[in-house]
Structure formats: C-alpha cells, structure tokens
Design a protein around this motif. Structure first.
Motif, PDB file in Angstrom:
ATOM      1  N   CYS A  90     -13.933  -5.137   1.391  1.00  0.00           N
ATOM      2  CA  CYS A  90     -13.453  -4.405   0.219  1.00  0.00           C
ATOM      3  C   CYS A  90     -14.108  -5.012  -1.018  1.00  0.00           C
ATOM      4  N   ASN A  91     -14.794  -4.209  -1.808  1.00  0.00           N
ATOM      5  CA  ASN A  91     -15.401  -4.691  -3.040  1.00  0.00           C
ATOM      6  C   ASN A  91     -15.216  -3.638  -4.125  1.00  0.00           C
ATOM      7  N   LEU A  92     -15.761  -3.910  -5.294  1.00  0.00           N
ATOM      8  CA  LEU A  92     -15.539  -3.016  -6.433  1.00  0.00           C
ATOM      9  C   LEU A  92     -16.058  -1.604  -6.163  1.00  0.00           C
ATOM     10  N   GLU A  93     -17.154  -1.489  -5.430  1.00  0.00           N
ATOM     11  CA  GLU A  93     -17.705  -0.164  -5.150  1.00  0.00           C
ATOM     12  C   GLU A  93     -16.820   0.640  -4.203  1.00  0.00           C
ATOM     13  N   THR A  94     -16.021  -0.032  -3.392  1.00  0.00           N
ATOM     14  CA  THR A  94     -15.214   0.697  -2.410  1.00  0.00           C
ATOM     15  C   THR A  94     -13.865   1.176  -2.960  1.00  0.00           C
ATOM     16  N   LEU A  95     -13.522   0.790  -4.171  1.00  0.00           N
ATOM     17  CA  LEU A  95     -12.230   1.225  -4.716  1.00  0.00           C
ATOM     18  C   LEU A  95     -12.132   2.749  -4.805  1.00  0.00           C
ATOM     19  N   SER A  96     -13.219   3.389  -5.170  1.00  0.00           N
ATOM     20  CA  SER A  96     -13.178   4.861  -5.209  1.00  0.00           C
ATOM     21  C   SER A  96     -13.030   5.424  -3.794  1.00  0.00           C
ATOM     22  N   ARG A  97     -13.603   4.744  -2.805  1.00  0.00           N
ATOM     23  CA  ARG A  97     -13.432   5.184  -1.413  1.00  0.00           C
ATOM     24  C   ARG A  97     -11.997   4.966  -0.942  1.00  0.00           C
ATOM     25  N   LEU A  98     -11.333   3.919  -1.453  1.00  0.00           N
ATOM     26  CA  LEU A  98      -9.930   3.693  -1.094  1.00  0.00           C
ATOM     27  C   LEU A  98      -9.066   4.841  -1.592  1.00  0.00           C
ATOM     28  N   LEU A  99      -9.349   5.323  -2.786  1.00  0.00           N
ATOM     29  CA  LEU A  99      -8.632   6.489  -3.302  1.00  0.00           C
ATOM     30  C   LEU A  99      -8.850   7.696  -2.394  1.00  0.00           C
ATOM     31  N   ALA A 100     -10.078   7.854  -1.923  1.00  0.00           N
ATOM     32  CA  ALA A 100     -10.410   9.004  -1.072  1.00  0.00           C
ATOM     33  C   ALA A 100      -9.714   8.939   0.290  1.00  0.00           C
ATOM     34  N   LEU A 101      -9.341   7.746   0.741  1.00  0.00           N
ATOM     35  CA  LEU A 101      -8.657   7.607   2.035  1.00  0.00           C
ATOM     36  C   LEU A 101      -7.300   8.308   2.042  1.00  0.00           C
ATOM     37  N   LYS A 102      -6.619   8.248   0.892  1.00  0.00           N
ATOM     38  CA  LYS A 102      -5.287   8.850   0.745  1.00  0.00           C
ATOM     39  C   LYS A 102      -4.317   8.346   1.808  1.00  0.00           C
ATOM     40  N   ASP A 103      -4.470   7.060   2.152  1.00  0.00           N
ATOM     41  CA  ASP A 103      -3.641   6.466   3.205  1.00  0.00           C
ATOM     42  C   ASP A 103      -3.472   4.977   2.914  1.00  0.00           C
ATOM     43  N   ARG A 104      -2.291   4.567   2.480  1.00  0.00           N
ATOM     44  CA  ARG A 104      -2.013   3.168   2.133  1.00  0.00           C
ATOM     45  C   ARG A 104      -2.233   2.227   3.306  1.00  0.00           C
ATOM     46  N   SER A 105      -1.976   2.672   4.538  1.00  0.00           N
ATOM     47  CA  SER A 105      -2.109   1.786   5.701  1.00  0.00           C
ATOM     48  C   SER A 105      -3.559   1.390   5.963  1.00  0.00           C
ATOM     49  N   LYS A 106      -4.518   2.109   5.409  1.00  0.00           N
ATOM     50  CA  LYS A 106      -5.930   1.784   5.597  1.00  0.00           C
ATOM     51  C   LYS A 106      -6.476   0.856   4.515  1.00  0.00           C
ATOM     52  N   VAL A 107      -5.673   0.592   3.493  1.00  0.00           N
ATOM     53  CA  VAL A 107      -6.078  -0.318   2.419  1.00  0.00           C
ATOM     54  C   VAL A 107      -5.621  -1.713   2.817  1.00  0.00           C
ATOM     55  N   MET A 108      -6.568  -2.619   3.015  1.00  0.00           N
ATOM     56  CA  MET A 108      -6.257  -3.927   3.591  1.00  0.00           C
ATOM     57  C   MET A 108      -5.678  -4.934   2.591  1.00  0.00           C
ATOM     58  N   ALA A 109      -5.697  -4.627   1.306  1.00  0.00           N
ATOM     59  CA  ALA A 109      -5.208  -5.572   0.299  1.00  0.00           C
ATOM     60  C   ALA A 109      -3.693  -5.515   0.177  1.00  0.00           C
ATOM     61  N   ARG A 110      -3.095  -6.681  -0.042  1.00  0.00           N
ATOM     62  CA  ARG A 110      -1.655  -6.762  -0.319  1.00  0.00           C
ATOM     63  C   ARG A 110      -1.386  -6.434  -1.779  1.00  0.00           C
ATOM     64  N   PRO A 111      -0.175  -5.966  -2.079  1.00  0.00           N
ATOM     65  CA  PRO A 111       0.161  -5.726  -3.498  1.00  0.00           C
ATOM     66  C   PRO A 111       0.164  -7.043  -4.272  1.00  0.00           C
ATOM     67  N   ALA A 112      -0.159  -6.974  -5.540  1.00  0.00           N
ATOM     68  CA  ALA A 112      -0.059  -8.159  -6.391  1.00  0.00           C
ATOM     69  C   ALA A 112       1.414  -8.519  -6.531  1.00  0.00           C
ATOM     70  N   PRO A 113       1.725  -9.807  -6.658  1.00  0.00           N
ATOM     71  CA  PRO A 113       3.130 -10.185  -6.861  1.00  0.00           C
ATOM     72  C   PRO A 113       3.622  -9.660  -8.204  1.00  0.00           C
ATOM     73  N   PRO A 114       4.927  -9.443  -8.341  1.00  0.00           N
ATOM     74  CA  PRO A 114       5.447  -8.852  -9.582  1.00  0.00           C
ATOM     75  C   PRO A 114       5.376  -9.790 -10.786  1.00  0.00           C
ATOM     76  N   GLN A 115       5.273 -11.095 -10.557  1.00  0.00           N
ATOM     77  CA  GLN A 115       5.212 -12.035 -11.682  1.00  0.00           C
ATOM     78  C   GLN A 115       3.941 -11.762 -12.483  1.00  0.00           C
ATOM     79  N   GLY A 116       4.068 -11.615 -13.775  1.00  0.00           N
ATOM     80  CA  GLY A 116       2.922 -11.378 -14.637  1.00  0.00           C
ATOM     81  C   GLY A 116       2.645  -9.907 -14.885  1.00  0.00           C
ATOM     82  N   LEU A 117       3.281  -9.033 -14.125  1.00  0.00           N
ATOM     83  CA  LEU A 117       3.118  -7.597 -14.361  1.00  0.00           C
ATOM     84  C   LEU A 117       4.327  -7.099 -15.127  1.00  0.00           C
ATOM     85  N   TYR A 118       4.096  -6.324 -16.167  1.00  0.00           N
ATOM     86  CA  TYR A 118       5.220  -5.813 -16.933  1.00  0.00           C
ATOM     87  C   TYR A 118       4.872  -4.481 -17.572  1.00  0.00           C
TER      88      TYR A 118
END
Length: 134
Positions: A90-118
């Motif tokens: 997974c790299n910066l160029e593949t982010l648009s391909r991740l959107l095209a997948l339309k399937d969260r289970s195929k995205v290998m990255a974990r969500p960012a932790p909630p700390q620091g997000l607001y």
C-alpha cells in the motif's frame, strides 16, 4: 476530491444508508523537527509526497466534507500512515485504488487511533435543512 463512494474507508458497523460522501478538501500541514510543534504559525502546507519526508515532525490533516461515515477519517489517516511507513505494498499511489475497491475488508491498514483526531468545526446550511425560523 468530489462526491465518491467511501465504502473502502467505512466501518463495518456503519449504519448510514449510503457510502457516498462529498469530500471538498483534504489538506496536509507539517511542522518540521526544528520548529515548535505547538505553534500553528509554523505549519506549512504539504503535498502527498511530503508525507515521506523524514524531517516532518507533526502532520495535521484537514478534511472538509458534507458528512462523514463512521470511522471514515480514522481509516483514511490509518491508510496514509500505513502507506508512508512502507509496511506493505500500500503506497500513496494506491489510495485511489483503495477507493475503487469499495470494500473495507480489502484495505489492509488499521484505523488511526482516536487520540489526536478531533472535530474542529461544523457548518450547517440552515436554508437547505428547512429549519423553521424562531
């Protein structure tokens, strides 16, 4: 960015009727190691490739949209961090391909932790909501 299907960044328990969201802006700001991390005046606008710069100390990401899906922002940030650390193919160029997948289970990255997000701001179009004037 525009109106897109964000199913790839939607939490599995999201109850929204539609995964379509209108993202108006995604902007990155950085603070370099030799700058004060707590000073907003030192924040510099980044482009996507600057995420890989080893001198970047703090990254602030601003997302403006009409609405968000459950954990959408955490999942986007998690995918960006995952790709910038080179932990998989997974790299910066593949982010648009991740959107095209339309399937969260195929995205290998974990969500960012909630700390620091607001949530910084909420703006309503009161006329569009047809709220009665009092």
């Amino acid at each position: 960015i525009g109106e897109m299907d964000f199913s790839s960044f939607r939490n599995s328990t999201c109850q929204s009727n539609s995964p379509i969201r209108n993202v108006k802006e995604i902007t990155f700001y950085s603070s370099l190691e030799d700058e004060s991390a707590d000073s907003r005046s030192n924040m510099n606008k980044l482009n996507m490739t600057s995420l890989l710069d080893p001198n970047v100390h703090v990254i602030t990401m601003k997302i403006v949209a009409d609405s968000f899906l459950q954990k959408m922002v955490r999942n986007i940030v998690g995918a960006l961090v995952h790709s910038s650390n080179g932990q998989s193919q997974c790299n910066l160029e593949t982010l648009s391909r991740l959107l095209a997948l339309k399937d969260r289970s195929k995205v290998m990255a974990r969500p960012a932790p909630p700390q620091g997000l607001y949530l910084a701001d909420v703006h309503y179009d009161w006329d569009a909501l047809k709220v009665p004037k009092t």
